[in-house]
Design an enzyme around this catalytic site. Structure first.
Site, PDB file in Angstrom:
ATOM      1  CG  HIS A  25      -6.552   3.266   0.512  1.00  0.00           C
ATOM      2  ND1 HIS A  25      -7.092   3.760   0.707  1.00  0.00           N
ATOM      3  CD2 HIS A  25      -5.508   2.845   1.121  1.00  0.00           C
ATOM      4  CE1 HIS A  25      -6.085   4.924   1.511  1.00  0.00           C
ATOM      5  NE2 HIS A  25      -4.787   4.159   1.609  1.00  0.00           N
ATOM      6  CG  HIS A  65      -0.823   5.802  -1.327  1.00  0.00           C
ATOM      7  ND1 HIS A  65      -1.310   4.804  -1.532  1.00  0.00           N
ATOM      8  CD2 HIS A  65      -0.664   5.437   0.491  1.00  0.00           C
ATOM      9  CE1 HIS A  65      -2.355   3.920  -1.435  1.00  0.00           C
ATOM     10  NE2 HIS A  65      -1.987   4.269   0.524  1.00  0.00           N
ATOM     11  CD  GLU A 118      -3.265   1.187   2.402  1.00  0.00           C
ATOM     12  OE1 GLU A 118      -3.668   0.332   3.193  1.00  0.00           O
ATOM     13  OE2 GLU A 118      -3.313   1.919   2.749  1.00  0.00           O
ATOM     14  CG  ASP A 166      -1.435   3.949   4.208  1.00  0.00           C
ATOM     15  OD1 ASP A 166      -0.557   4.490   3.346  1.00  0.00           O
ATOM     16  OD2 ASP A 166      -1.959   4.303   5.616  1.00  0.00           O
TER      17      ASP A 166
HETATM   18 MN    MN Z   1      -3.323   3.971   2.120  1.00  0.00          MN
END
Ligand code: MN
Length: 323
Positions: free
Chosen positions: A164, A13, A11, A284
């Site tokens: 998400h 980004h 995850e 993340d």
């Molecule tokens: Mn995220």
């Protein structure tokens, strides 16, 4: 001394510079310096990010757009077109570091037949490993018939959908004025867990038995609730063709990542509830520290066999990534 294993992070980004207008409302209220750090980190898909990955034993990062992206565009044609643009942007960045980056497709989510085609293009032409969906779209959820073409494509391509978090269409009454509880603190957990449970309870995985849904944040509390879901489901006949108790689909069709939940109790709960094949690493980044996630999994009190699966084995198997 515990053994460290190379990681696939799920995850992670990025954002194309011309997608900032979609993203900025999601960080409303953060201090300007924090927004500037996030902005810079999201733009960097080159050396600085790779250096950070090297330091933290992240061999492969599966990149996805920072939400909500074009999903929130009011014009469905524009949403479809701009999602394609984001995927074209991403594949070019991946091509510069092909051994380190993979991609989740971005989809407009307003024209599901077009989304299905775009998923197919991204998987077949670009080697993307699935799609990452940023929550509901104009009040529509993934269990609705509307999205059947997308699930058909996802199942046929063996390309999981990563659900998400994103904002609910309107915030909940109890959260109005509660800025500390909005978004990642709690609101997104309720919204994302509810979204996933709609699919489980409303028969999405009865209809698409081989479809796979990935949740972040250690499963958005769902692993904690299996017994209770099954217990209550007995008293509420499903209006759909769900033939099995909810936990059956949760165990078969869902997998989770540890993104943003670096603590042992929920990790043990997820491993126990879903099985050791269903929990995967994610940082993340840049919304959470890559160091925190990496240090946590490197030293978590689980066996090396399970740690290795969480670090990379489970993601490699689910997403078809060779390690
Ligand atoms: Mn995220």
């Amino acid at each position: 001394m515990v053994e460290k294993f190379g990681k696939i992070a799920l995850e992670e980004h990025f954002i194309p510079e011309n997608f900032m207008d979609y993203w900025l409302p999601s960080v409303e209220g953060l201090p300007p310096a924090a927004i500037e750090y996030l902005r810079k980190s999201l733009f960097d898909m080159g050396d600085a990010r790779i250096e950070k990955m090297d330091k933290n034993g992240v061999d492969i990062a599966v990149l996805s757009i920072a939400g909500p992206g074009a999903q929130c565009d009011k014009d469905s044609n524009v949403a479809t077109r701009r999602a394609r643009e984001s995927n074209d942007f991403l594949v070019e960045k991946i091509a510069r570091h092909p051994t380190r980056y993979r991609g989740f497709a971005h989809l407009g989510m307003q024209q599901p037949k077009e989304d299905a085609k775009e998923l197919e293009r991204c998987v077949k032409e670009f080697g993307f490993v699935g799609a990452l969906i940023n929550g509901q779209t104009n009040g529509r959820y993934l269990d609705e018939d509307f999205f059947a073409p997308l699930w058909e494509a996802s199942q046929a391509l063996k390309a999981p959908l990563y659900l998400h978090p994103g904002d609910p269409e309107q915030t909940y009454a109890a959260l109005k004025g509660q800025l500390q509880l909005r978004r990642p603190a709690w609101e997104w957990t309720v919204e994302t867990a509810t979204h996933a449970l709609r699919m489980v309870f409303n028969g999405t995985f009865e209809r698409f038995p081989n479809a796979r849904l990935i949740l972040g944040h250690m499963g958005e509390t769902i692993p904690y609730g299996l017994w209770r879901f099954d217990s209550r489901a007995k008293f509420n006949a499903s209006p759909t063709k769900r033939t099995q108790p909810p936990s059956f689909y949760i165990k078969r069709n869902l997998a989770v990542t540890i993104s943003g939940v670096n603590s042992i109790e929920p990790l043990q709960c997820a491993l126990g509830a879903l099985g050791t094949d269903k929990v995967m690493f994610a940082a993340d980044y840049p919304f959470e520290n890559m160091e925190d996630a990496s240090d946590f999994i490197d030293t978590a009190g689980i066996s090396d066999d399970v740690r290795k699966k969480v670090c990379s084995g489970n993601a490699a198997a689910l997403l078809g990534i060779k390690i």
